[in-house]
Design a protein around this motif. Structure first.
Motif, mmCIF file in Angstrom:
data_model
loop_
_atom_site.group_PDB
_atom_site.id
_atom_site.type_symbol
_atom_site.label_atom_id
_atom_site.label_comp_id
_atom_site.label_asym_id
_atom_site.label_seq_id
_atom_site.Cartn_x
_atom_site.Cartn_y
_atom_site.Cartn_z
ATOM 1 N N LEU A 190 0.841 -1.189 0.000
ATOM 2 C CA LEU A 190 0.000 0.000 0.000
ATOM 3 C C LEU A 190 0.880 1.245 0.000
ATOM 4 O O LEU A 190 1.840 1.325 0.766
ATOM 5 N N SER A 191 0.547 2.206 -0.835
ATOM 6 C CA SER A 191 1.335 3.433 -0.948
ATOM 7 C C SER A 191 0.413 4.634 -0.833
ATOM 8 O O SER A 191 -0.599 4.720 -1.529
ATOM 9 N N ALA A 192 0.778 5.569 0.071
ATOM 10 C CA ALA A 192 -0.046 6.762 0.241
ATOM 11 C C ALA A 192 0.785 7.893 0.818
ATOM 12 O O ALA A 192 1.791 7.664 1.497
ATOM 13 N N ALA A 193 0.350 9.103 0.542
ATOM 14 C CA ALA A 193 0.909 10.302 1.177
ATOM 15 C C ALA A 193 -0.227 11.003 1.902
ATOM 16 O O ALA A 193 -1.325 11.163 1.345
ATOM 17 N N VAL A 194 0.028 11.413 3.147
ATOM 18 C CA VAL A 194 -1.013 12.048 3.949
ATOM 19 C C VAL A 194 -0.464 13.291 4.635
ATOM 20 O O VAL A 194 0.741 13.443 4.817
ATOM 21 N N SER A 195 -1.384 14.146 5.032
ATOM 22 C CA SER A 195 -1.028 15.294 5.856
ATOM 23 C C SER A 195 -0.737 14.820 7.281
ATOM 24 O O SER A 195 -1.018 13.663 7.642
ATOM 25 N N ILE A 196 -0.197 15.701 8.096
ATOM 26 C CA ILE A 196 0.082 15.343 9.487
ATOM 27 C C ILE A 196 -1.189 14.896 10.204
ATOM 28 O O ILE A 196 -1.149 14.002 11.044
#
Length: 232
Positions: A8-14
């Motif tokens: 699984l690959s994701a970018a998220v905010s803090i």
């Protein structure tokens, strides 16, 4: 063949968001250096999967952008691009989406025969369509990707519903999570994960594989199936 290794690959905010509220311009969470890292991960897998909702919201192409990486795939006897896969419960897929018109082969996993029939009618020869049952959807989908399409490594790039489902079902082998130095703060913004019962409950601690600073973001790699339990 066995089921693929699921990454699984994701970018998220803090504060844990994939994007701002629906309808707003897409939020760029990552940076140039990390986009290049993602490109290298894409080049290393056999297939990339995203949900139909992500296609509808973001209209991505999902390509390996580096010519050198594509050349290396060809030299290794692989297709120039990984197989591109989407999953849909309705078959409501727009043939004009960029996903269908760039890269190599495309596959639609359609939940139920009616969804598959609608997907075929909408897409024609733009993609192969495979019907999968509503019961045990993800185990069946992963079995098909391994047995029929020889996928050994699968990269899942969202959206949040799919990440949630795979983590809840303990089907993800690795989570690559990038934390961006942003605070979205909107109560109706798109979150990465939903409120479900995850394996082991709130005290299950995932094993950390790696931390890496990439410019102003941080990559965290976890092994979701490898947990320890915190005493209450």
């Amino acid at each position: 063949m066995p089921r693929p290794y699921v990454l699984l690959s994701a970018a998220v905010s803090i504060d844990g968001h994939l994007d701002t509220r629906p309808g707003e311009a897409r939020l760029m969470l990552s940076n140039k250096e990390d986009f290049d890292r993602v490109d290298s991960v894409r080049a290393s897998v056999d297939a990339i999967l995203v949900g139909a909702g992500t296609l509808r919201a973001d209209n991505p192409r999902l390509l390996v952008n580096s010519e050198d990486r594509r050349a290396s795939r060809i030299a290794a006897g692989q297709p120039e691009y990984p197989l591109k896969v989407t999953i849909t419960g309705t078959g409501d897929l727009d043939p004009d989406w960029k996903f269908w018109h760039h890269g190599g082969d495309k596959l639609v996993l359609a939940v139920g025969d009616a969804s598959a029939a609608k997907a075929r009618a909408n897409l024609g020869d733009l993609a192969a369509v495979r019907s999968i049952p509503a019961e045990d959807t993800w185990p069946t989908a992963l079995d098909a990707l391994g047995d029929v399409y020889a996928v050994k490594r699968l990269m899942v790039e969202g959206g949040g519903t799919i990440h949630t489902q795979l983590l809840k079902a303990a089907l993800a082998d690795e989570l690559q999570l990038v934390i961006a130095p942003l605070l979205v703060g909107q109560p109706d913004a798109v979150r990465m994960l939903g409120p479900v019962g995850y394996p082991g409950g709130p005290t299950a601690r995932l094993r950390l594989l790696e931390t890496r600073q990439i410019g102003d973001v941080v990559l965290l790699r976890y092994a979701p199936k490898d947990t320890t339990m915190e005493p209450r």
